[in-house]
Design a protein around this motif. Structure first.
Motif, PDB file in Angstrom:
ATOM      1  N   ARG A  51       0.738  -1.702   0.044  1.00 49.47           N
ATOM      2  CA  ARG A  51       0.051   0.640  -0.126  1.00 49.47           C
ATOM      3  C   ARG A  51       0.444   1.570  -0.151  1.00 49.47           C
ATOM      4  NH1 ARG A  51      -5.162  -1.148   4.240  1.00 49.47           N
ATOM      5  NH2 ARG A  51      -5.370  -3.832   3.487  1.00 49.47           N
ATOM      6  N   TYR A  52       0.207   2.000  -0.151  1.00 49.81           N
ATOM      7  CA  TYR A  52       1.030   3.530  -0.765  1.00 49.81           C
ATOM      8  C   TYR A  52       0.391   5.060  -0.216  1.00 49.81           C
ATOM      9  CZ  TYR A  52       3.778   0.695  -4.143  1.00 49.81           C
ATOM     10  OH  TYR A  52       4.559  -0.719  -4.563  1.00 49.81           O
ATOM     11  N   PHE A  53       1.036   6.511   0.361  1.00 50.91           N
ATOM     12  CA  PHE A  53      -0.260   6.517   0.803  1.00 50.91           C
ATOM     13  C   PHE A  53       0.845   8.063   0.905  1.00 50.91           C
ATOM     14  CE2 PHE A  53      -1.623   2.942   3.337  1.00 50.91           C
ATOM     15  CZ  PHE A  53      -2.643   3.306   3.353  1.00 50.91           C
ATOM     16  N   TYR A  90      -8.809   6.727   5.755  1.00 44.69           N
ATOM     17  CA  TYR A  90      -7.093   5.405   5.425  1.00 44.69           C
ATOM     18  C   TYR A  90      -6.614   5.317   6.769  1.00 44.69           C
ATOM     19  CZ  TYR A  90      -8.106   8.161   1.262  1.00 44.69           C
ATOM     20  OH  TYR A  90      -9.142   8.293   0.377  1.00 44.69           O
ATOM     21  N   ASP A  93      -6.328   1.051   7.152  1.00 40.48           N
ATOM     22  CA  ASP A  93      -5.684   1.057   6.163  1.00 40.48           C
ATOM     23  C   ASP A  93      -3.815   0.561   5.791  1.00 40.48           C
ATOM     24  OD1 ASP A  93      -8.177   0.323   4.659  1.00 40.48           O
ATOM     25  OD2 ASP A  93      -7.948   2.179   3.660  1.00 40.48           O
ATOM     26  N   LEU A  94      -3.955   1.189   6.784  1.00 36.13           N
ATOM     27  CA  LEU A  94      -2.327   1.470   7.630  1.00 36.13           C
ATOM     28  C   LEU A  94      -2.144   0.897   7.537  1.00 36.13           C
ATOM     29  CD1 LEU A  94      -2.746   4.709   8.962  1.00 36.13           C
ATOM     30  CD2 LEU A  94      -1.727   4.297   6.961  1.00 36.13           C
ATOM     31  N   SER A  98       3.908  -0.787   4.355  1.00 36.74           N
ATOM     32  CA  SER A  98       3.378   0.332   3.757  1.00 36.74           C
ATOM     33  C   SER A  98       3.792   1.653   4.141  1.00 36.74           C
ATOM     34  CB  SER A  98       1.810   0.394   4.035  1.00 36.74           C
ATOM     35  OG  SER A  98       1.158   0.200   3.978  1.00 36.74           O
ATOM     36  N   VAL A 100       5.142   5.300   2.145  1.00 35.74           N
ATOM     37  CA  VAL A 100       5.188   6.717   3.119  1.00 35.74           C
ATOM     38  C   VAL A 100       5.567   7.259   1.914  1.00 35.74           C
ATOM     39  CG1 VAL A 100       4.590   8.549   4.218  1.00 35.74           C
ATOM     40  CG2 VAL A 100       4.004   6.061   4.840  1.00 35.74           C
ATOM     41  N   LYS A 184      -3.614  10.217   2.759  1.00 30.28           N
ATOM     42  CA  LYS A 184      -4.697  10.054   1.008  1.00 30.28           C
ATOM     43  C   LYS A 184      -3.575   8.718   0.926  1.00 30.28           C
ATOM     44  CE  LYS A 184      -6.738  11.526  -1.985  1.00 30.28           C
ATOM     45  NZ  LYS A 184      -8.383  12.075  -2.126  1.00 30.28           N
ATOM     46  N   ARG A 185      -4.447   7.733   0.750  1.00 33.37           N
ATOM     47  CA  ARG A 185      -3.640   6.693  -0.155  1.00 33.37           C
ATOM     48  C   ARG A 185      -4.146   6.990  -1.269  1.00 33.37           C
ATOM     49  NH1 ARG A 185      -6.421   0.492   0.421  1.00 33.37           N
ATOM     50  NH2 ARG A 185      -4.944  -0.314  -0.720  1.00 33.37           N
ATOM     51  N   TYR A 191       2.927   7.181  -6.324  1.00 36.68           N
ATOM     52  CA  TYR A 191       3.906   6.492  -5.783  1.00 36.68           C
ATOM     53  C   TYR A 191       5.362   7.139  -6.766  1.00 36.68           C
ATOM     54  CZ  TYR A 191       6.531   5.294  -2.570  1.00 36.68           C
ATOM     55  OH  TYR A 191       7.979   4.748  -1.428  1.00 36.68           O
TER      56      TYR A 191
END
Length: 367
Positions: A51-53, A90, A93-94, A98, A100, A184-185, A191
């Motif tokens: 995942r990316y945030f 979100y 979701d963290l 992940s 960032v 913000k996802r 990313y």
């Protein structure tokens, strides 16, 4: 069969006479080799997904006073942690692993400033971690994350240089609305667009984005559309100007003003650029001063001073001081609180945000 299995498990001697079965629950059994394979195989949970945030840092009130966004970021990087609020989007979701990218918002910011990897699951902020933050002037959040692989960029990356390339930014002209809420996802492509982007070289100063070309007809059309979206009846003095693929008159819900007062006042009100009405009475009046005199627009709207109407001058930002001078004079100064100045950019920002809301609302309600 149950008795045979139960006896074999009971008589098991580990290392010498292992049982072919294992108890998995009350009255439930399974083959030992299957159970061993199940325990050895990691489950495919959502946490295995990369995942990316974007983590957004802004100026904030600290325990020692107001803190700049960059100062907050630097302090948190030295503590290798990040705070997450109870209502942060979100939040659920963290997860550990992940990736960032950090975004500095506010004045002097609007740029990406570094990256890190989330090194823990989200957990309540401990007293010890909260004390560390207070010691450097930061008010602790409800939850806490550990960070690893921290990379603080020496050369920051203004979002304005790459806004056209980022998929998560749908509103390219007012991209600030996409950096609200703290987290913000984003997708993998965005990313890597951010971290691999190289700012232009050899520029002493970043080039500003080209300003949109405003016209009287454009502002008039946006105000009519805005009034319609907000549920008002709308009227325009000049209905002929072309606006996008139609005319201002086609968009307005009224061809003429209702008879809400004397003919003399109505005849003056009909000359006001845009009027929003509710129950046949004017609630908001707008004079767009693109190349005309602010005072004349104020005087036209002043004819409706006996009604519960708000009056707006819409003009370039450089006209604000002229507006403030005029409303401090007679006959306006006694009701100064009912006169407002709005720049072209203010109107466009509200128009875009309202249109986004209406679109989302219609999709949600399947209208």
């Amino acid at each position: 069969m149950y008795a045979v299995i139960h006896t074999e498990i009971k008589n098991e001697i580990p290392g010498k006479r292992p049982s072919r079965f294992v108890k998995t629950g009350r009255g439930m059994f399974g083959l030992a080799e299957w159970q061993a394979e199940k325990e050895a195989t990691p489950s495919k949970t959502a946490s295995a997904e990369q995942r990316y945030f974007v983590f957004i840092v802004n100026d904030a009130q600290g325990s020692h006073g107001r803190m700049q966004a960059r100062q907050i970021y630097d302090e948190l990087m030295s503590l290798t942690g990040w705070g997450i609020g109870q209502r942060t989007p979100y939040r659920k979701d963290l997860c550990q692993g992940s990736r960032v990218v950090f975004y500095q918002a506010g004045k002097g910011g609007q740029r990406f400033i570094g990256t890190a990897t989330i090194a823990s699951e989200l957990r309540p902020m401990s007293e010890a971690r909260a004390a560390e933050r207070r010691a450097v002037g930061i008010e602790p959040a409800k939850y806490d994350l550990d960070l690893a692989d921290i990379d603080i960029w020496e050369e920051t990356k203004p979002v304005s240089d790459m806004v056209q390339r980022l998929e998560f930014i749908s509103n390219k002209d007012h991209y600030g609305v996409h950096f609200q809420g703290g987290v913000k996802r984003i997708g993998e492509a965005d990313y890597y667009t951010i971290i691999e982007f190289k700012p232009p070289k050899g520029k002493a100063k970043l080039e500003s984005r080209a300003k949109p070309e405003y016209s009287h007809a454009l502002l008039q059309g946006m105000l009519i559309e805005l009034g319609n979206m907000l549920g008002y009846d709308t009227f325009s003095a000049n209905q002929a100007p072309e606006y996008r693929d139609t005319t201002v008159g086609e968009l307005a819900t009224l061809d003429t003003l209702p008879d809400f007062t004397s003919k003399r006042i109505i005849n003056t009100a009909k000359q006001i650029d845009v009027v929003w009405l509710e129950d046949e009475f004017p609630v908001c009046c707008f004079e767009i001063e693109h190349s005309t005199d602010v005072t004349k627009g104020l005087l036209r709207m002043h004819q409706l001073i006996r009604f519960q109407t708000q009056f707006f001058i819409v003009a370039p930002e450089g006209t604000r001081r002229k507006f403030e001078t005029e409303v401090s004079k007679s006959p306006f100064y006694q009701s100064q609180e009912r006169y407002y100045f709005r720049s072209y950019e203010d109107v466009e920002a509200l128009y875009n945000q309202t249109k986004q809301f209406v679109t989302a609302r219609d999709e949600f309600l399947n209208e």
